[in-house]
Enzyme design. Structure first.
Site, mmCIF file in Angstrom:
data_model
loop_
_atom_site.group_PDB
_atom_site.id
_atom_site.type_symbol
_atom_site.label_atom_id
_atom_site.label_comp_id
_atom_site.label_asym_id
_atom_site.label_seq_id
_atom_site.Cartn_x
_atom_site.Cartn_y
_atom_site.Cartn_z
ATOM 1 N N HIS A 16 0.835 -1.205 0.000
ATOM 2 C CA HIS A 16 0.000 0.000 0.000
ATOM 3 C C HIS A 16 0.871 1.258 0.000
ATOM 4 C CE1 HIS A 16 -3.204 2.566 2.186
ATOM 5 N NE2 HIS A 16 -3.603 2.405 0.942
ATOM 6 N N GLU A 43 0.510 -0.372 -4.826
ATOM 7 C CA GLU A 43 -0.587 0.588 -5.021
ATOM 8 C C GLU A 43 -0.022 1.964 -4.745
ATOM 9 O OE1 GLU A 43 -3.922 3.186 -3.319
ATOM 10 O OE2 GLU A 43 -2.010 2.616 -2.465
ATOM 11 N N ASP A 45 -1.095 6.516 -5.253
ATOM 12 C CA ASP A 45 -2.143 7.501 -5.531
ATOM 13 C C ASP A 45 -1.601 8.578 -6.471
ATOM 14 O OD1 ASP A 45 -4.001 6.475 -3.352
ATOM 15 O OD2 ASP A 45 -2.214 6.972 -2.182
ATOM 16 N N HIS A 58 -1.350 11.385 -1.852
ATOM 17 C CA HIS A 58 -2.629 10.887 -1.367
ATOM 18 C C HIS A 58 -3.608 12.003 -1.021
ATOM 19 C CE1 HIS A 58 -5.514 9.404 1.647
ATOM 20 N NE2 HIS A 58 -5.436 8.249 0.999
ATOM 21 N N GLU A 118 -4.017 4.221 -8.312
ATOM 22 C CA GLU A 118 -5.272 4.796 -7.825
ATOM 23 C C GLU A 118 -5.355 6.244 -8.287
ATOM 24 O OE1 GLU A 118 -6.284 4.783 -3.564
ATOM 25 O OE2 GLU A 118 -7.821 6.267 -4.057
HETATM 26 O O1 G3P Z 1 -6.532 1.718 -3.292
HETATM 27 C C1 G3P Z 1 -6.694 1.192 -2.026
HETATM 28 C C2 G3P Z 1 -6.567 2.243 -0.945
HETATM 29 O O2 G3P Z 1 -5.374 2.949 -1.123
HETATM 30 C C3 G3P Z 1 -7.727 3.198 -0.913
HETATM 31 O O3 G3P Z 1 -7.695 4.104 0.129
HETATM 32 O O4 G3P Z 1 -7.265 6.293 1.144
HETATM 33 O O5 G3P Z 1 -5.485 4.550 1.167
HETATM 34 O O6 G3P Z 1 -6.077 5.709 -0.942
HETATM 35 P P1 G3P Z 1 -6.574 5.213 0.374
HETATM 36 MG MG MG Z 2 -4.739 4.664 -2.295
#
Ligand code: G3P
Ligand code: MG
Length: 249
Positions: A16, A43, A45, A58, A118
């Site tokens: 993450h 993953e 952002d 993020h 993302e």
């Molecule tokens: O994509 C999974 C997760 O990252 C979604 O929530 O807020 O961590 O971007 P967040």
């Molecule tokens: Mg995310």
């Protein structure tokens, strides 16, 4: 009857924000930590700077993860590039820069690491960010063996991605599983539903598979819970705990 599931060339273990809690999120330093822990999928952002450069971040504001202040949407890439995105995490990462999406794409492709990109638009820029990310993916992953998986909570961003690059796979990311998840997956021609791990049940995983889609869950930080979800046949878990929840060596 079992539905045919879409191709899923992705790891079941997804780091993450690149390095979970071990490194400053959404940086190249985080990716290196993820890779050192054996992860083959990250993953992260992605959003647009004021002058339309795609960058990894993020939050809407830079305050939490840098030494700057204010909305990311108000800053040019040159302004963002001046900031320290590492010191908030720990002294070892002082001066870590904000990476561009292009730099991260080149790093992941060169190292055979899969990406869940993302799309995290600045408020009001949902469609243009979705289109920009998807168009960039076409170029940055041209000739790569594994396409990135796009995802977003912003359905306008998914719609825009679908329009400009239908061939880049998409996942619908949801805070809470909506009653009409099947219809939404059809609408954005998705391959997967990415859910909050709190909503993960064996029944939901089976129902998503029976409908012909993959399912992944964020953010799974308890090793017992990770084992359970994997036993139930979930297709991916996003984790911050890279030491405790990781692919077998
Ligand atoms: O994509 C999974 C997760 O990252 C979604 O929530 O807020 O961590 O971007 P967040
Ligand atoms: Mg995310």
């Amino acid at each position: 009857m079992t539905a045919k599931l879409p191709s899923w060339p992705y790891s079941r273990y997804i780091a993450h924000r690149g390095g979970g809690r071990l490194a400053p999120e959404n940086t190249l330093a985080a990716m290196r930590v993820g890779a050192e822990h054996g992860f083959t999928m990250f993953e992260y952002d992605v959003k647009l700077s004021r002058d339309n450069v795609l960058v990894l971040m993020h939050d809407d504001n830079v305050d939490r993860t840098s030494n700057g202040q204010g909305p990311a949407a108000d800053k040019t890439y040159a302004e963002l590039a001046q900031l320290d995105f590492g010191s908030w995490h720990s002294a070892a990462y002082a001066g870590e820069p904000l990476p561009t999406f292009a730099a991260v794409a080149r790093y992941t492709v060169a190292n055979h690491i899969a990406s869940n990109v993302e799309i995290k638009p600045c408020p009001g820029r949902e469609a243009e960010t979705g289109a920009a990310v998807a168009l960039a993916c076409k170029q940055l992953w041209a000739g790569a063996s594994t396409p990135p998986l796009l995802s977003s909570f912003a359905e306008e961003a998914l719609q825009a991605a679908l329009e400009v690059a239908p061939e880049i796979p998409r996942a619908l990311l949801v805070e809470k599983v909506p009653a009409d998840w099947r219809e939404r997956l059809v609408k954005y021609d998705c391959v997967a539903l990415n859910i909050n791990q709190k909503d993960a049940t064996r029944e939901l995983i089976d129902a998503v598979h029976a409908a012909g889609y993959r399912i992944a869950a964020w953010t799974v930080n308890d090793p017992e819970r990770a084992r359970l979800l994997l036993d139930w046949g979930i297709d991916g878990i996003f984790t911050d705990e890279l030491a405790a929840i990781r692919p077998a060596a």
